[in-house]
Scaffold this motif. Structure first.
Motif: not given
Length: 124
Positions: A21-35, A65-78
């Motif tokens: 999931c890619t965020l189009s704008e803003g400072t990505f690290s300033m957002y909590a992200m959910g699925w 135990g099955r799913f892992t959420i992670s983020r890459d701020s350089a890519k604005n992607t969770v």
């Protein structure tokens, strides 16, 4: 702010998928992200959450135990890495973003921004 989720598809039980999931704008690290996900005929439910800045995570019992959420701020992607998929994981998966720090991350109403979902189908 726009969110775009992708990576869904048709897999067999026991397989894996990674959603993005890619965020189009803003400072990505300033957002909590959910699925969240919505199965046919059911209400949308919480799957996973990653906090802004610190990046700590939370999961629904069905995902632990099955799913892992992670983020890459350089890519604005969770990401949502989903392993050992089960037919009951079949759903449309959506990502959401919230700039607040203290909120109930399990409640979809608490998230300010939403993206269109991506369909995951797990065959038995």
């Amino acid at each position: 702010v726009q969110l775009q989720a992708y990576g869904g598809g048709l897999v067999q039980a026991g397989d894996y998928l990674r959603l993005s999931c890619t965020l189009s704008e803003g400072t990505f690290s300033m957002y909590a992200m959910g699925w969240f996900r919505q199965a046919p005929g059911k209400e949308r439910e919480f799957v996973a959450h990653i906090r802004r800045m610190v990046g700590t995570t939370d999961y629904a019992d069905s995902a632990k135990g099955r799913f892992t959420i992670s983020r890459d701020s350089a890519k604005n992607t969770v990401y949502l890495q989903m392993n050992s998929l089960k037919p009951e994981d079949t759903a449309v998966y959506c990502c959401a973003a919230e700039p607040s720090t203290n909120f109930d991350y399990r409640k979809q109403s608490q998230y300010r921004y939403w993206g269109l979902g991506t369909l995951v189908t797990v065959s038995s």
